[in-house]
Design a protein around this motif. Structure first.
Motif, PDB file in Angstrom:
ATOM      1  N   GLN A  92       0.844  -1.201   0.000  1.00  0.00           N
ATOM      2  CA  GLN A  92       0.000   0.000   0.000  1.00  0.00           C
ATOM      3  C   GLN A  92       0.879   1.250   0.000  1.00  0.00           C
ATOM      4  OE1 GLN A  92      -2.791  -0.343   3.291  1.00  0.00           O
ATOM      5  NE2 GLN A  92      -3.294  -2.440   2.704  1.00  0.00           N
ATOM      6  N   ALA A  93       1.947   1.208   0.802  1.00  0.00           N
ATOM      7  CA  ALA A  93       2.858   2.352   0.861  1.00  0.00           C
ATOM      8  C   ALA A  93       3.625   2.514  -0.447  1.00  0.00           C
ATOM      9  CB  ALA A  93       3.816   2.192   2.034  1.00  0.00           C
ATOM     10  N   ARG A  94       4.131   1.431  -0.991  1.00  0.00           N
ATOM     11  CA  ARG A  94       4.868   1.519  -2.257  1.00  0.00           C
ATOM     12  C   ARG A  94       3.979   2.060  -3.376  1.00  0.00           C
ATOM     13  NH1 ARG A  94       9.424  -0.873  -3.790  1.00  0.00           N
ATOM     14  NH2 ARG A  94       8.453  -1.507  -5.767  1.00  0.00           N
ATOM     15  N   MET A  95       2.693   1.749  -3.316  1.00  0.00           N
ATOM     16  CA  MET A  95       1.750   2.219  -4.332  1.00  0.00           C
ATOM     17  C   MET A  95       1.412   3.697  -4.166  1.00  0.00           C
ATOM     18  SD  MET A  95      -0.796  -1.097  -4.344  1.00  0.00           S
ATOM     19  CE  MET A  95      -2.065  -0.347  -5.377  1.00  0.00           C
ATOM     20  N   GLY A  96       1.696   4.266  -2.977  1.00  0.00           N
ATOM     21  CA  GLY A  96       1.474   5.692  -2.786  1.00  0.00           C
ATOM     22  C   GLY A  96       0.526   6.078  -1.675  1.00  0.00           C
ATOM     23  N   ALA A  97       0.261   5.171  -0.711  1.00  0.00           N
ATOM     24  CA  ALA A  97      -0.673   5.462   0.383  1.00  0.00           C
ATOM     25  C   ALA A  97       0.018   5.362   1.737  1.00  0.00           C
ATOM     26  CB  ALA A  97      -1.852   4.490   0.336  1.00  0.00           C
ATOM     27  N   LEU A 104      -7.684  -0.865  -4.970  1.00  0.00           N
ATOM     28  CA  LEU A 104      -7.147   0.412  -4.510  1.00  0.00           C
ATOM     29  C   LEU A 104      -6.588   1.223  -5.667  1.00  0.00           C
ATOM     30  CD1 LEU A 104      -5.277  -0.733  -1.264  1.00  0.00           C
ATOM     31  CD2 LEU A 104      -7.283   0.761  -1.358  1.00  0.00           C
ATOM     32  N   ALA A 105      -5.861   0.562  -6.566  1.00  0.00           N
ATOM     33  CA  ALA A 105      -5.259   1.275  -7.699  1.00  0.00           C
ATOM     34  C   ALA A 105      -6.334   1.882  -8.597  1.00  0.00           C
ATOM     35  CB  ALA A 105      -4.367   0.324  -8.498  1.00  0.00           C
ATOM     36  N   GLN A 106      -7.388   1.119  -8.846  1.00  0.00           N
ATOM     37  CA  GLN A 106      -8.459   1.589  -9.718  1.00  0.00           C
ATOM     38  C   GLN A 106      -9.185   2.804  -9.142  1.00  0.00           C
ATOM     39  OE1 GLN A 106     -11.296  -1.324 -11.123  1.00  0.00           O
ATOM     40  NE2 GLN A 106      -9.759  -2.942 -11.100  1.00  0.00           N
ATOM     41  N   ASN A 107      -9.400   2.791  -7.839  1.00  0.00           N
ATOM     42  CA  ASN A 107     -10.276   3.795  -7.238  1.00  0.00           C
ATOM     43  C   ASN A 107      -9.554   4.935  -6.529  1.00  0.00           C
ATOM     44  OD1 ASN A 107     -13.127   2.671  -7.651  1.00  0.00           O
ATOM     45  ND2 ASN A 107     -12.022   0.890  -6.855  1.00  0.00           N
ATOM     46  N   PHE A 108      -8.282   4.728  -6.193  1.00  0.00           N
ATOM     47  CA  PHE A 108      -7.542   5.766  -5.469  1.00  0.00           C
ATOM     48  C   PHE A 108      -6.349   6.293  -6.262  1.00  0.00           C
ATOM     49  CE2 PHE A 108      -8.689   5.033  -0.675  1.00  0.00           C
ATOM     50  CZ  PHE A 108      -9.959   5.513  -0.944  1.00  0.00           C
ATOM     51  N   ALA A 109      -6.298   5.983  -7.554  1.00  0.00           N
ATOM     52  CA  ALA A 109      -5.230   6.477  -8.427  1.00  0.00           C
ATOM     53  C   ALA A 109      -3.840   6.128  -7.892  1.00  0.00           C
ATOM     54  CB  ALA A 109      -5.362   7.993  -8.632  1.00  0.00           C
ATOM     55  N   LEU A 110      -3.678   4.867  -7.453  1.00  0.00           N
ATOM     56  CA  LEU A 110      -2.385   4.398  -6.972  1.00  0.00           C
ATOM     57  C   LEU A 110      -1.659   3.624  -8.068  1.00  0.00           C
ATOM     58  CD1 LEU A 110      -3.409   3.248  -3.369  1.00  0.00           C
ATOM     59  CD2 LEU A 110      -2.328   5.398  -4.067  1.00  0.00           C
ATOM     60  N   ASP A 111      -0.355   3.450  -7.886  1.00  0.00           N
ATOM     61  CA  ASP A 111       0.494   2.838  -8.912  1.00  0.00           C
ATOM     62  C   ASP A 111       0.581   1.326  -8.696  1.00  0.00           C
ATOM     63  OD1 ASP A 111       2.352   2.116 -10.790  1.00  0.00           O
ATOM     64  OD2 ASP A 111       3.823   3.648 -10.232  1.00  0.00           O
ATOM     65  N   LEU A 112      -0.240   0.570  -9.429  1.00  0.00           N
ATOM     66  CA  LEU A 112      -0.284  -0.882  -9.264  1.00  0.00           C
ATOM     67  C   LEU A 112       1.037  -1.539  -9.626  1.00  0.00           C
ATOM     68  CD1 LEU A 112      -2.116  -3.256  -8.509  1.00  0.00           C
ATOM     69  CD2 LEU A 112      -2.822  -3.378 -10.912  1.00  0.00           C
ATOM     70  N   LYS A 113       1.799  -0.930 -10.517  1.00  0.00           N
ATOM     71  CA  LYS A 113       3.073  -1.533 -10.933  1.00  0.00           C
ATOM     72  C   LYS A 113       4.050  -1.643  -9.768  1.00  0.00           C
ATOM     73  CE  LYS A 113       4.008   1.399 -14.220  1.00  0.00           C
ATOM     74  NZ  LYS A 113       2.802   2.261 -14.149  1.00  0.00           N
TER      75      LYS A 113
END
Length: 443
Positions: free
Chosen positions: A209-214, A393-402
């Motif tokens: 979650q943190a790496r994705m931007g949260a 989370l990526a779809q709805n919170f604009a996070l980086d799934l990669k």
């Protein structure tokens, strides 16, 4: 005219046809040619009144119900002519009973207005059942934050928050490395998996979650982990634990939203098992949460086997509710229910999820509630479930799934995650040390 009384009490037999329960069980086995297994302590020193009157010649299960219900004992079929006895499980119904309750609940509302009325009544009752109106003011102390570690794409800090006077919730705060701008806040309540928030799967989930931007906050169950420094581990199975866990979640969120870069418009929560129970209940009670992912806990017939999930009677609100209706209280906010084929979420696609869709349909929002069902999997927060979370989370919170690459996560050993030291030597001086003192805070 003959003078006789219709007083029912006069029909009570002097000896009440009383027999020892173990003798009655043996008689059932003989009469119906079945085998019944049970722990001896379950029947020790128990007697059945009107024992022989409870038999039904052609129906062994009706007979067992008549006899065992009087003793708060239930039975489950284990095979052909084989049964197991257990103490009455207040939190558990049959799948058929769960479906019946959903059908009844669905009859109570047909549109937004009737549903919102029901939701308002449920929330008010739950608030009172949990004694949330009786809490002392939130402590003004600053959280204790220690031992920042830097890893590949994220950082971790140990945190203790005073949620009630002298009572601390302990957890781990994961943040993106070198993040800029507003970022989502995600609560990760712990479930009843061994080792709690120290487990590898919990660390994977929060690090990603943190790496994705949260910002991700993982925190202990009441009387688990470092929380057990303040009370005994067995205090976790007291009813008040449910209230404390709700307070811990809400007041953790209070603090998280004060942090620089915290985005109040992107607040989420996800937990599995007992953490799934917390996920549904906190979302139902707190409108700040706009995305929820309850994992392996959405069930119409299972309310949570621990008092920390069901001990305060929230499921008795509104003349009876269940976890599905509680989860529906999230509507029309974003929700992903993750279920599997080997526990009490096995029927979600055909039973519980359609109920959720109907409620979301009142708002024209059936597209924001999802179900990922894993029929070959069991009761955990394993990799398949975590991947589903990351994607949602990526779809709805604009996070980086990669960036959700679990090979980049460093799995820490327990001591690195302690706030108060390996032996609790750094516990604050004002810290509560007995459950009785916790009780005094919530009257």
């Amino acid at each position: 005219m003959l003078g006789f009384s219709l007083n029912v009490a006069a029909q009570t037999a002097d000896n009440q046809f009383k027999k020892p329960l173990n003798e009655i069980i043996s008689e059932i086995e003989t009469r119906y040619s079945v085998k019944i297994r049970y722990p001896q302590e379950l029947v020790k020193d128990k007697y059945v009144t009107y024992a022989d009157w409870r038999f039904r010649p052609a129906d062994v299960e009706k007979t067992m119900t008549n006899i065992l219900a009087s003793q708060d004992i239930t039975f489950a079929k284990e095979g052909d002519k084989k049964y197991k006895l257990q103490a009455f499980q207040y939190h558990l119904k049959t799948p058929e009973e769960g479906q019946q309750q959903l059908d009844y609940l669905a009859s109570l509302y047909t549109d937004i207005a009737s549903w919102e009325k029901r939701k308002s009544e449920l929330r008010a009752c739950m608030w009172e059942a949990l004694k949330l109106s009786h809490l002392p003011a939130r402590p003004t102390s600053q959280p204790i934050i220690t031992n920042k570690r830097t890893y590949d794409g994220y950082t971790v800090e140990n945190v203790a928050i005073e949620t009630l006077p002298g009572l601390y919730v302990t957890g781990s705060l994961y943040k993106p490395l070198n993040a800029k701008g507003l970022m989502p806040v995600i609560l990760n309540p712990d479930g009843h998996f061994g080792d709690g928030r120290y487990r590898a799967d919990c660390q994977y989930r929060c690090a990603m979650q943190a790496r994705m931007g949260a910002m991700a906050f993982s925190y202990d169950l009441f009387a688990w982990g470092e929380s057990a420094l303040q009370v005994k581990p067995e205090d976790h199975r007291r009813s008040l634990a449910q209230t404390i866990q709700v307070v811990n979640g809400m007041r953790s969120l209070d603090w998280l939203l004060t942090l620089k870069n915290a985005d109040p418009k992107r607040v989420a929560i996800s937990g599995g098992s007992g953490g799934g129970s917390q996920t549904m209940l906190l979302t139902a009670l707190d409108d700040r949460i706009i995305l929820s992912v309850p994992v392996v806990m959405l069930s119409s017939y299972h309310s949570g086997g621990c008092p920390c999930e069901s001990g305060m009677g929230v499921h008795l609100c509104g003349s009876g509710t269940n976890n599905v209706e509680i989860a529906a209280m999230a509507a029309p906010r974003l929700q992903l229910a993750i279920s599997d084929g080997k526990d009490w979420t096995q029927h979600v696609p055909e039973t519980e999820f359609p109920f959720l869709q109907r409620i979301y349909g009142f708002y024209g929002k059936t597209d924001v509630v999802k179900n990922v069902h894993l029929p070959q999997e069991g009761h955990d927060y394993g990799i398949s479930k975590r991947l589903a979370l990351y994607d949602f989370l990526a779809q709805n919170f604009a996070l980086d799934l990669k960036k959700a690459d679990e090979s980049k996560c460093t799995i820490e050993q327990n001591p690195a995650m302690y706030v108060f030291g390996e032996k609790g030597e750094n516990l604050p001086a004002n810290a509560i040390r007995r459950f009785e003192d916790v009780e005094k805070l919530v009257q």
